[in-house]
Design a protein around this motif. Structure first.
Motif, PDB file in Angstrom:
ATOM      1  N   GLU A 344       0.801  -1.227   0.000  1.00 57.13           N
ATOM      2  CA  GLU A 344       0.000   0.000   0.000  1.00 57.13           C
ATOM      3  C   GLU A 344       0.830   1.271   0.000  1.00 57.13           C
ATOM      4  OE1 GLU A 344      -3.339   0.179  -0.478  1.00 57.13           O
ATOM      5  OE2 GLU A 344      -3.046  -1.960  -0.852  1.00 57.13           O
ATOM      6  N   ASN A 345       2.016   1.238   0.610  1.00 56.80           N
ATOM      7  CA  ASN A 345       2.808   2.459   0.674  1.00 56.80           C
ATOM      8  C   ASN A 345       4.100   2.376  -0.137  1.00 56.80           C
ATOM      9  OD1 ASN A 345       3.099   5.161   1.624  1.00 56.80           O
ATOM     10  ND2 ASN A 345       4.608   4.478   3.131  1.00 56.80           N
ATOM     11  N   THR A 346       4.060   1.579  -1.200  1.00 57.41           N
ATOM     12  CA  THR A 346       5.234   1.461  -2.066  1.00 57.41           C
ATOM     13  C   THR A 346       4.870   1.772  -3.518  1.00 57.41           C
ATOM     14  OG1 THR A 346       6.247  -0.217  -0.639  1.00 57.41           O
ATOM     15  CG2 THR A 346       7.064  -0.058  -2.893  1.00 57.41           C
ATOM     16  N   ILE A 347       5.572   2.722  -4.093  1.00 56.05           N
ATOM     17  CA  ILE A 347       5.452   3.007  -5.516  1.00 56.05           C
ATOM     18  C   ILE A 347       6.316   1.989  -6.253  1.00 56.05           C
ATOM     19  CG2 ILE A 347       5.915   4.679  -7.358  1.00 56.05           C
ATOM     20  CD1 ILE A 347       5.636   6.886  -5.241  1.00 56.05           C
ATOM     21  N   VAL A 348       5.719   1.273  -7.188  1.00 54.51           N
ATOM     22  CA  VAL A 348       6.461   0.295  -7.982  1.00 54.51           C
ATOM     23  C   VAL A 348       6.504   0.769  -9.425  1.00 54.51           C
ATOM     24  CG1 VAL A 348       6.615  -2.082  -8.788  1.00 54.51           C
ATOM     25  CG2 VAL A 348       5.752  -1.604  -6.482  1.00 54.51           C
ATOM     26  N   ILE A 349       7.689   0.842  -9.967  1.00 52.01           N
ATOM     27  CA  ILE A 349       7.867   1.270 -11.353  1.00 52.01           C
ATOM     28  C   ILE A 349       8.590   0.171 -12.110  1.00 52.01           C
ATOM     29  CG2 ILE A 349       9.089   2.901 -12.865  1.00 52.01           C
ATOM     30  CD1 ILE A 349       8.725   4.916 -10.454  1.00 52.01           C
ATOM     31  N   TYR A 350       8.116  -0.119 -13.318  1.00 56.41           N
ATOM     32  CA  TYR A 350       8.882  -0.986 -14.212  1.00 56.41           C
ATOM     33  C   TYR A 350       9.248  -0.169 -15.443  1.00 56.41           C
ATOM     34  CZ  TYR A 350      10.716  -4.575 -17.157  1.00 56.41           C
ATOM     35  OH  TYR A 350      11.585  -5.290 -17.950  1.00 56.41           O
ATOM     36  N   SER A 351      10.535  -0.182 -15.769  1.00 53.65           N
ATOM     37  CA  SER A 351      11.004   0.555 -16.942  1.00 53.65           C
ATOM     38  C   SER A 351      12.245  -0.124 -17.494  1.00 53.65           C
ATOM     39  CB  SER A 351      11.289   2.011 -16.567  1.00 53.65           C
ATOM     40  OG  SER A 351      11.633   2.770 -17.707  1.00 53.65           O
ATOM     41  N   SER A 352      12.807   0.448 -18.534  1.00 54.11           N
ATOM     42  CA  SER A 352      14.028  -0.054 -19.151  1.00 54.11           C
ATOM     43  C   SER A 352      14.797   1.140 -19.687  1.00 54.11           C
ATOM     44  CB  SER A 352      13.690  -1.033 -20.268  1.00 54.11           C
ATOM     45  OG  SER A 352      14.870  -1.574 -20.846  1.00 54.11           O
ATOM     46  N   ASP A 353      16.093   0.981 -19.930  1.00 57.12           N
ATOM     47  CA  ASP A 353      16.887   2.135 -20.348  1.00 57.12           C
ATOM     48  C   ASP A 353      16.511   2.658 -21.730  1.00 57.12           C
ATOM     49  OD1 ASP A 353      17.929  -0.127 -21.529  1.00 57.12           O
ATOM     50  OD2 ASP A 353      19.965   0.152 -20.810  1.00 57.12           O
ATOM     51  N   GLN A 354      15.934   1.822 -22.551  1.00 53.99           N
ATOM     52  CA  GLN A 354      15.403   2.230 -23.856  1.00 53.99           C
ATOM     53  C   GLN A 354      14.617   1.064 -24.419  1.00 53.99           C
ATOM     54  OE1 GLN A 354      19.261   2.770 -24.105  1.00 53.99           O
ATOM     55  NE2 GLN A 354      19.404   0.558 -24.004  1.00 53.99           N
ATOM     56  N   GLY A 355      14.051   1.270 -25.585  1.00 59.96           N
ATOM     57  CA  GLY A 355      13.405   0.170 -26.266  1.00 59.96           C
ATOM     58  C   GLY A 355      14.441  -0.628 -27.041  1.00 59.96           C
ATOM     59  N   PHE A 356      13.988  -1.418 -28.006  1.00 54.76           N
ATOM     60  CA  PHE A 356      14.903  -2.276 -28.755  1.00 54.76           C
ATOM     61  C   PHE A 356      14.213  -2.730 -30.034  1.00 54.76           C
ATOM     62  CE2 PHE A 356      17.982  -5.920 -28.967  1.00 54.76           C
ATOM     63  CZ  PHE A 356      19.128  -5.199 -28.692  1.00 54.76           C
TER      64      PHE A 356
END
Length: 527
Positions: A344-356
């Protein structure tokens, strides 16, 4: 009895401090070279054949941005943009190599740490200088390895760990969460090598896509016409440049212009690191596949396009298998939050340095300003703040991450930061963010991709190639695959004028350097 009472008091005090702080934890899950096409929540033709259920969970319970972009599509520079909130020419890390990131400058990690966050970075770093602003770090030296990877420790020593890098990175991230100072909010950067080449799957995933025919992109056999002449000079084609020919005996069987697969699936760097048992399983999988291919090749049964298609399938099976391990790691991290009352009190982000590029334009790398590599995944979950299942249309860029992290932590980013906080978009207060985005690629020679610069709006893209003095412009609504330059088309005269003016404006806004400062021998031309 006294020790038990003291422990209870300590735990209650820690909980009180955490509650008093009240700021959200930030879990930044990051991968390398992850194409949007290979994340099923982004839709597309791989959704059913290569689902990513755990990454998709973040989208389902949070938001997914389809218009998320990097400022410079190359590993180290993109990471520098994220940490500093500044474009490459301002943070000093314009290309891989060199002296590395100047750690004396402001970074979001140092700011969060100073404000009371406990901080850690684990996994791929790729900024050459050691991390600063972290209570704990364990990083892969350079690009790192998939099999039995080395990790550089805070004491300067490098230690090898048996197993698979994606799993080990997740193990280490969870171990740090267990032992962190629980009286403080945390900022954890869990950063994977995968799916960066050598695209080496975990042993358990070698057969993950057995018998699966991966759809081909429409531009797999791109002829590079109707655009800058620099495109045809590239050296990142599945056709001409993507091969596994590390075996001398195999090279004897090659014919001009055709690169064949080697015995270990991609190349010797990972194969040589394997234990005998790992190598045995690897050979059992790839050996029959390679022999079947060679049999047809030697018999003359394969046309040039057949060979390209075979290499494309091999590439995609391996690439998607490494993604599968990343998705499993994301699932483990989300489960940890659930099991420990942190969701409940954690922001979760998924990302990558760029596409491909996964075959688009016949390519397998990144660097270019074209959509597949300029776009980068961005999915975020923040219970109570970000509407579950939302799909913001706003254009965001990786220089925006740092000021966003600052604002959610109740802090203000310094004036030198060029990105803008995405918080109003995340909370639904605003629908738009940037009207246009600036892109700059500085590296020279690698994969024969020239330095180029440009501006992207919601509907069009303008690219400039200084060395050849060429302009390309694309109508992203009519030509989403960017197959035809319309810069010289009279019908686009008004748009061209607007984009040229916007290009000049945004370069001035970000104080972009003159081309002659980073292109040897370049002479300033009259407009």
């Amino acid at each position: 009895m006294k020790s038990i009472t003291a422990l209870a008091l300590l735990l209650s005090t820690a909980a009180l401090h955490a509650e008093k702080d009240g700021r959200p934890n930030i879990l930044f899950l990051f991968s390398d070279d992850h194409a949007l096409r290979s994340i099923s929540s982004y839709g597309g033709d791989l959704k059913t054949v290569a689902p990513t259920p755990n990454i998709d969970r973040i989208a389902k319970e949070g938001a997914i941005f389809k218009n998320s972009f990097c400022a410079n599509s190359i590993c180290g520079p993109s990471r520098a943009c994220i940490l500093t909130g500044k474009h490459s020419h301002k943070n000093g890390f314009t290309h891989n190599g060199g002296k590395g990131l100047d750690q004396s400058q402001w970074t979001v990690a140092k700011a969060l740490h100073k404000s009371g966050y406990t901080t850690a970075v684990i996994g791929k770093w790729h900024l050459q200088t050691n991390p600063v602003g972290f209570d704990h770090w364990e990083i892969l030296p350079g690009q790192g390895n998939y099999y039995n990877p080395d990790f550089k420790q805070m004491n300067g020593k490098v230690k090898r760990f048996p197993g698979y890098a994606t799993d080990i990175t997740t193990d280490k991230a969870i171990a740090w969460l267990d032992k962190r100072d629980q009286s403080k909010p945390f900022f954890l950067m869990c950063q994977h090598k995968a799916p960066h080449r050598t695209f080496s799957p975990a042993l358990r995933h070698l057969d993950a896509f057995k018998g699966v025919q991966i759809p081909e992109p429409a531009s797999l056999f791109d002829d590079y016409k109707n655009r800058s002449k620099t495109l045809a000079k590239n050296e990142m084609e599945i056709d001409r440049h993507f091969h596994w020919s590390y075996d001398a005996k195999l090279r004897k069987d090659e014919r001009p212009g055709v690169k064949l697969p080697g015995p270990d699936g991609y190349g010797t760097p990972e194969y040589k690191r394997m234990t005998p048992d790992q190598r045995k399983q690897w050979d059992a999988h790839y050996g029959p596949l390679n022999q079947a291919f060679l049999k047809d090749f030697k018999a003359g049964k394969l046309s040039h396009k057949d060979i390209v298609r075979w290499k494309y399938q091999r590439y995609m099976h391996n690439y998607l298998a490494t993604v599968k391990a990343v998705d499993e790691g994301v699932g483990r991290m989300l489960k940890y939050l659930d099991d420990n009352g942190l969701t409940e009190n954690t922001i979760v982000i998924y990302s990558s340095d760029q596409g491909f590029y996964t075959g688009e334009h016949g390519w397998y790398d990144k660097r270019w300003m074209f959509e597949q590599s300029m776009k980068m995944p961005f999915l975020i979950r923040w219970p109570g703040k970000v509407t579950a299942g939302s799909k913001p249309e706003a254009m965001i860029q990786n220089i925006d991450y740092a000021p966003t992290f600052m604002e959610v932590a109740g802090l203000k980013a310094p004036a030198e930061v060029q990105g803008e906080s995405m918080l109003p978009v995340l909370t639904g207060a605003k629908k738009q963010h940037h009207e246009s985005l600036y892109y700059a690629y500085y590296e020279r020679g690698v994969h024969s991709v020239p330095q180029h610069f440009g501006v992207r709006t919601a509907t069009h893209k303008l690219m400039y190639f200084p060395v050849t003095d060429e302009w390309n412009m694309f109508d992203l609504e009519k030509d989403p695959d960017e197959m035809k330059d319309v810069y010289g088309n009279p019908e686009y005269a008004a748009v061209r004028q607007e984009l040229r003016a916007e290009y000049d404006r945004i370069r001035k806004k970000y104080d972009a350097p003159d081309y002659s400062s980073h292109i040897p021998g370049f002479k300033k031309r009259e407009k």
